[in-house]
Design a protein around this motif. Structure first.
Motif, PDB file in Angstrom:
ATOM      1  N   ALA A 211      -4.689   0.086   0.242  1.00 16.52           N
ATOM      2  CA  ALA A 211      -3.320   0.038   0.386  1.00 16.52           C
ATOM      3  C   ALA A 211      -2.978   1.064   0.382  1.00 16.52           C
ATOM      4  O   ALA A 211      -2.082   1.966   0.626  1.00 16.52           O
ATOM      5  CB  ALA A 211      -2.680  -0.274  -0.874  1.00 16.52           C
ATOM      6  N   THR A 212      -3.522   2.371  -0.972  1.00 16.31           N
ATOM      7  CA  THR A 212      -3.641   3.784  -0.288  1.00 16.31           C
ATOM      8  C   THR A 212      -3.487   4.894   0.965  1.00 16.31           C
ATOM      9  O   THR A 212      -2.676   5.078   1.576  1.00 16.31           O
ATOM     10  CB  THR A 212      -4.427   4.016  -1.577  1.00 16.31           C
ATOM     11  OG1 THR A 212      -4.326   4.280  -2.943  1.00 16.31           O
ATOM     12  CG2 THR A 212      -4.310   6.357  -1.521  1.00 16.31           C
ATOM     13  N   ILE A 213      -5.293   4.125   1.353  1.00 13.61           N
ATOM     14  CA  ILE A 213      -5.319   4.654   3.079  1.00 13.61           C
ATOM     15  C   ILE A 213      -3.848   3.807   4.061  1.00 13.61           C
ATOM     16  O   ILE A 213      -3.292   4.987   4.911  1.00 13.61           O
ATOM     17  CB  ILE A 213      -5.786   4.319   3.843  1.00 13.61           C
ATOM     18  CG1 ILE A 213      -7.377   4.660   2.712  1.00 13.61           C
ATOM     19  CG2 ILE A 213      -6.099   4.668   4.983  1.00 13.61           C
ATOM     20  CD1 ILE A 213      -7.985   6.644   2.830  1.00 13.61           C
ATOM     21  N   THR A 214      -3.561   2.837   3.336  1.00 16.48           N
ATOM     22  CA  THR A 214      -2.547   2.644   4.471  1.00 16.48           C
ATOM     23  C   THR A 214      -0.646   2.970   4.388  1.00 16.48           C
ATOM     24  O   THR A 214      -0.342   3.293   5.341  1.00 16.48           O
ATOM     25  CB  THR A 214      -2.525   0.845   4.405  1.00 16.48           C
ATOM     26  OG1 THR A 214      -3.550   0.319   4.565  1.00 16.48           O
ATOM     27  CG2 THR A 214      -1.522   0.012   4.955  1.00 16.48           C
ATOM     28  N   ARG A 215      -0.541   3.311   3.005  1.00 14.67           N
ATOM     29  CA  ARG A 215       0.607   3.971   3.081  1.00 14.67           C
ATOM     30  C   ARG A 215       0.345   5.453   2.919  1.00 14.67           C
ATOM     31  O   ARG A 215       1.137   5.452   3.707  1.00 14.67           O
ATOM     32  CB  ARG A 215       0.429   4.010   1.169  1.00 14.67           C
ATOM     33  CG  ARG A 215       2.287   3.980   0.629  1.00 14.67           C
ATOM     34  CD  ARG A 215       2.573   3.522  -0.171  1.00 14.67           C
ATOM     35  NE  ARG A 215       1.577   4.879  -2.124  1.00 14.67           N
ATOM     36  CZ  ARG A 215       0.506   4.131  -2.105  1.00 14.67           C
ATOM     37  NH1 ARG A 215       0.368   3.370  -2.275  1.00 14.67           N
ATOM     38  NH2 ARG A 215      -0.345   5.500  -3.164  1.00 14.67           N
ATOM     39  N   SER A 216      -0.511   5.880   3.526  1.00 12.08           N
ATOM     40  CA  SER A 216      -0.621   7.476   4.162  1.00 12.08           C
ATOM     41  C   SER A 216      -0.033   7.136   5.790  1.00 12.08           C
ATOM     42  O   SER A 216       0.291   8.610   5.847  1.00 12.08           O
ATOM     43  CB  SER A 216      -2.142   8.047   4.106  1.00 12.08           C
ATOM     44  OG  SER A 216      -2.609   7.497   4.557  1.00 12.08           O
ATOM     45  N   GLY A 217      -0.252   6.414   6.039  1.00 11.65           N
ATOM     46  CA  GLY A 217      -0.189   6.134   7.678  1.00 11.65           C
ATOM     47  C   GLY A 217      -1.256   6.647   8.132  1.00 11.65           C
ATOM     48  O   GLY A 217      -1.065   6.680  10.009  1.00 11.65           O
ATOM     49  N   GLU A 382      -5.865  13.102  -3.229  1.00  9.96           N
ATOM     50  CA  GLU A 382      -4.349  14.610  -3.142  1.00  9.96           C
ATOM     51  C   GLU A 382      -3.115  12.860  -3.227  1.00  9.96           C
ATOM     52  O   GLU A 382      -2.703  13.746  -3.293  1.00  9.96           O
ATOM     53  CB  GLU A 382      -3.913  15.339  -2.312  1.00  9.96           C
ATOM     54  CG  GLU A 382      -4.684  16.087  -1.885  1.00  9.96           C
ATOM     55  CD  GLU A 382      -5.243  17.322  -2.810  1.00  9.96           C
ATOM     56  OE1 GLU A 382      -3.949  17.082  -3.443  1.00  9.96           O
ATOM     57  OE2 GLU A 382      -6.440  18.069  -3.339  1.00  9.96           O
ATOM     58  N   GLY A 383      -3.662  11.844  -2.739  1.00  5.21           N
ATOM     59  CA  GLY A 383      -2.351  11.074  -3.132  1.00  5.21           C
ATOM     60  C   GLY A 383      -1.535  10.860  -1.508  1.00  5.21           C
ATOM     61  O   GLY A 383      -1.725  11.285  -0.638  1.00  5.21           O
ATOM     62  N   ALA A 384      -1.613   8.864  -1.392  1.00  2.00           N
ATOM     63  CA  ALA A 384      -0.772   9.104   0.020  1.00  2.00           C
ATOM     64  C   ALA A 384       0.496   9.524  -0.017  1.00  2.00           C
ATOM     65  O   ALA A 384       0.840  10.135   1.985  1.00  2.00           O
ATOM     66  CB  ALA A 384      -0.853   7.173   0.123  1.00  2.00           C
ATOM     67  N   ASP A 385       1.909   9.896  -0.428  1.00  2.00           N
ATOM     68  CA  ASP A 385       2.260  10.724  -0.461  1.00  2.00           C
ATOM     69  C   ASP A 385       2.962  11.930   0.287  1.00  2.00           C
ATOM     70  O   ASP A 385       3.593  12.701   0.786  1.00  2.00           O
ATOM     71  CB  ASP A 385       3.509  10.320  -1.311  1.00  2.00           C
ATOM     72  CG  ASP A 385       3.375   8.846  -2.140  1.00  2.00           C
ATOM     73  OD1 ASP A 385       3.528   8.303  -1.552  1.00  2.00           O
ATOM     74  OD2 ASP A 385       4.107   9.011  -3.142  1.00  2.00           O
ATOM     75  N   TRP A 386       1.284  12.011  -0.359  1.00  2.00           N
ATOM     76  CA  TRP A 386       1.548  14.120  -0.179  1.00  2.00           C
ATOM     77  C   TRP A 386       0.712  13.927   1.619  1.00  2.00           C
ATOM     78  O   TRP A 386       1.224  14.759   2.019  1.00  2.00           O
ATOM     79  CB  TRP A 386       0.085  14.616  -1.003  1.00  2.00           C
ATOM     80  CG  TRP A 386      -0.413  15.950  -0.701  1.00  2.00           C
ATOM     81  CD1 TRP A 386       0.231  17.315  -1.007  1.00  2.00           C
ATOM     82  CD2 TRP A 386      -2.038  16.093   0.144  1.00  2.00           C
ATOM     83  NE1 TRP A 386      -0.827  18.025  -0.349  1.00  2.00           N
ATOM     84  CE2 TRP A 386      -1.827  17.193   0.505  1.00  2.00           C
ATOM     85  CE3 TRP A 386      -2.707  15.047   1.039  1.00  2.00           C
ATOM     86  CZ2 TRP A 386      -3.059  17.461   1.373  1.00  2.00           C
ATOM     87  CZ3 TRP A 386      -3.894  15.633   1.468  1.00  2.00           C
ATOM     88  CH2 TRP A 386      -3.682  16.864   1.103  1.00  2.00           C
ATOM     89  N   PHE A 387       0.096  13.331   2.062  1.00  2.00           N
ATOM     90  CA  PHE A 387      -0.539  12.857   3.307  1.00  2.00           C
ATOM     91  C   PHE A 387       1.064  12.787   4.339  1.00  2.00           C
ATOM     92  O   PHE A 387       0.962  13.445   4.939  1.00  2.00           O
ATOM     93  CB  PHE A 387      -1.473  12.214   4.009  1.00  2.00           C
ATOM     94  CG  PHE A 387      -2.538  12.442   4.738  1.00  2.00           C
ATOM     95  CD1 PHE A 387      -3.453  12.941   5.603  1.00  2.00           C
ATOM     96  CD2 PHE A 387      -1.574  11.366   5.447  1.00  2.00           C
ATOM     97  CE1 PHE A 387      -3.856  13.328   5.895  1.00  2.00           C
ATOM     98  CE2 PHE A 387      -2.749  11.141   6.739  1.00  2.00           C
ATOM     99  CZ  PHE A 387      -3.363  12.455   7.310  1.00  2.00           C
ATOM    100  N   ALA A 388       1.174  11.651   3.533  1.00  2.00           N
ATOM    101  CA  ALA A 388       2.686  10.717   4.285  1.00  2.00           C
ATOM    102  C   ALA A 388       4.187  11.987   4.700  1.00  2.00           C
ATOM    103  O   ALA A 388       4.465  11.895   5.138  1.00  2.00           O
ATOM    104  CB  ALA A 388       2.882  10.227   3.645  1.00  2.00           C
ATOM    105  N   ALA A 389       4.133  12.724   3.585  1.00  2.00           N
ATOM    106  CA  ALA A 389       5.262  14.449   3.920  1.00  2.00           C
ATOM    107  C   ALA A 389       4.557  14.881   4.987  1.00  2.00           C
ATOM    108  O   ALA A 389       5.373  15.876   5.202  1.00  2.00           O
ATOM    109  CB  ALA A 389       4.917  14.961   2.504  1.00  2.00           C
TER     110      ALA A 389
END
Length: 596
Positions: A211-217, A382-389
């Motif tokens: 789910a973390t990998i998916t949320r990162s895009g 670092e987290g999915a949100d960090w990458f997706a930003a």
């Protein structure tokens, strides 16, 4: 030079498993210089195969030889970048200094061979001698290298005179120093605390990791851009307890070298990413498929794996082995790579089923490339949100570009998705660019004049990492011909559209270049290119017409000008007068035979 073979030593300790065939063939060739029929027969007997099975595999790969090929086997990179950097003079120097010819029978000491790309496009001309890379070649340096070999020094001694251990990163850097420009924070920036990262990931439920990998895009960085989280989810859901994680490090696309640099500077991120994927899908076995051109990395990577095992990163019942390829661009296709890992020819499989259901040895398998696993590691750190930003919608994070060609600063560049083509060209010091070939020969040739505003993104310029720049002095039609020859040489030959169609397309390009093509020849290229693309078995054939199709769309003048050179009376590609003369000769000969 042929030496006696210690077959008992080569086979000792090995399981009788065809998946080990490539390793056995490498050991034979390193000892004897080639793989003889007698040696193949012994291997066949050991593995319970026929000698034809073994030779079928051996003859498929570029770097295996079934005939004596010289004590030193020299492979000169002949891609389009090399040809703009003094390739011809270096090639002539090699023939002069060795006293042999490319493509010829060779000598007891030297065999000279052309090869498409050895992952050194930022340091062309470059060559491999028995797996050791030599870059930035000149006729003078060629003379020195050959003199050193003739005097009894090994390729490794010449390339590494101070004797740096070959499992040290300094050894790899000495051979392949590449400028790295990190405009983004994802790669080459990890803290390296992989034991803590894996401990934290293993404490998470596998579904939460996915789910973390998916949320990162995150999407696959090999070129197709398939969502990584979905691939892992499908593999986890596949039936069976035996599953595999495979890292595709067979970056054979001319102009690409980012994976080599990642494996040199951030191998821990790559291997940690594989271990994270293994936890997510429930895999116990991992394979890093390393292209043969990167054999000089193998001992270094084995050392890194040993260190990670000692630190517990590869624990929890998961381990990774390195499988060295043997030279086949087609093995960049994930299903062809699986065939190669099983000790077979690198022939692409029909899909479905897909590897996540029926992969290595018929078991569910995740195949991602080097950059994808490295990115997954940083996402979990670092987290999915960090990458997706970073990046843009649908294309999150950053992208590594292997930059080569007509620019001031070739090397590796990390840029966010969504960066304009014009901004990349400014960044690399491309002063008078005319065209940019993205994603290698299988990608797209862009017109700087028309495409400078476009963005690097999956829904615009979906670049796989290869970024070749050509200025106004380059003959783009010559480049098209070179790319088409690459596909002719690299086709596995299993399907007719790719095997035969690319040969015909290459011949049509030659007609245009010679000023002998008609308008119908150009129309045929476009039509037949579409047929090859839509009827071929795998991605190689599906993209092989791109050099023609994308230049026809962006640079029609390079074709129109060659047609116009015939003075308006377009010369037919079918020479009627010559054919009628031949026909008359044959008729006369037949009449004479009947009279006699």
């Amino acid at each position: 030079m042929t030496t006696s073979l210690d077959m008992m030593g080569i086979l000792a300790g090995r399981t009788r498993d065809r998946a080990g065939l490539l390793d056995i063939l490498w050991d034979i060739q390193r000892q004897a210089g080639h793989i003889s029929t007698d040696a193949a027969a012994e291997v066949a007997d050991w593995l319970g195969l026929s000698v034809e099975d073994v030779l079928e595999t051996a003859t498929f790969y570029h770097f295996f030889h079934t005939e004596p090929s010289g004590r030193y086997r020299i492979y000169l990179s002949d891609n389009v970048i090399a040809k703009t950097r003094g390739h011809r003079e270096v090639r002539e120097a090699l023939e002069r200094e060795t006293g042999t010819r490319f493509g010829g029978p060779g000598s007891a000491e030297f065999g000279l061979f052309d090869t498409a790309c050895i992952g050194m496009s930022d340091h062309e001309p470059a060559m491999l001698i028995d797996g050791i890379v030599f870059a930035d070649l000149t006729p003078g340096s060629v003379a020195e290298i050959i003199a050193g070999l003739t005097s009894g020094r090994s390729p490794a001694q010449i390339a590494n005179p101070t004797g740096i251990p070959d499992d040290d990163v300094a050894y790899v850097e000495r051979l392949t120093s590449t400028a790295v420009h990190t405009g983004g924070p994802v790669f080459f920036g990890g803290d390296g605390d992989y034991p803590a990262l894996l401990e934290r990931c293993r404490a998470m439920a596998p579904d939460d990791v996915i789910a973390t990998i998916t949320r990162s895009g995150l999407r696959g960085r090999g070129g197709a851009g398939f969502p990584t989280g979905n691939k892992w989810k499908f593999c986890r859901a596949a039936a069976g307890d035996e599953k595999y994680i495979i890292c595709n490090a067979d970056e054979g696309e001319p102009g690409t070298f980012k994976d080599r640099v990642l494996l040199t500077h951030s191998p821990g991120e790559v291997f940690a990413g594989m271990a994270i994927a293994a936890h997510a899908v429930g895999a116990r076995g991992g394979i890093l498929y390393l292209r043969a051109e990167y054999a000089y990395l193998q001992n270094y990577l084995e050392c890194q794996l040993a260190r990670l095992r000692g630190d517990g990163v590869l624990g929890d019942g998961f381990d990774i082995r390195i499988q060295l390829g043997a030279g086949a661009y087609i093995c960049g296709d994930e299903s062809a790579l699986l065939e190669s890992c099983e000790g077979k020819r690198g022939t692409p499989r029909l899909k479905p089923p897909f590897p996540v259901e029926h992969g290595f040895l018929g078991k569910p398998t995740v195949v991602n490339n080097v950059e994808t696993f490295a990115a997954a590691s940083r996402i979990m750190a670092e987290g999915a949100d960090w990458f997706a930003a970073m990046g843009v919608t649908g294309s999150t994070g950053t992208r590594l570009l292997s930059v080569a060609g007509d620019c001031a600063a070739p090397g590796i560049y990390e840029v966010e998705w969504g960066t304009r083509l014009a901004d990349v060209l400014d960044m690399i010091g491309a002063e008078h660019p005319r065209a940019v070939q993205i994603s290698g020969p299988s990608g797209e040739m862009l017109s700087v004049a028309a495409d400078a505003h476009r963005l690097l993104a999956y829904d615009d310029l979906s670049c796989n990492g290869s970024f070749m720049v050509f200025d106004h002095d380059r003959d783009l039609l010559e480049i098209v011909g070179d790319f088409m020859q690459f596909f002719v040489d690299e086709s596995c030959g299993i399907c007719v559209p790719c095997r035969a169609g690319n040969v015909v397309l290459r011949q049509k390009v030659d007609l245009v270049a010679a000023g002998r093509a008609t308008r119908s020849d150009v129309d045929d290229m476009v039509t037949w290119g579409g047929i090859v693309a839509h009827t071929s078995r795998c991605g190689l054939g599906a993209t092989s017409p791109n050099p023609i199709l994308t230049t026809w769309a962006k640079f029609p003048e390079i074709y129109e000008r060659r047609l116009a050179e015939s003075g308006g009376a377009l010369l037919p590609s079918f020479d009627v007068a010559a054919e009628l003369t031949d026909h008359a000769r044959v008729v006369a000969e037949l009449a004479l035979r009947e009279a006699l």
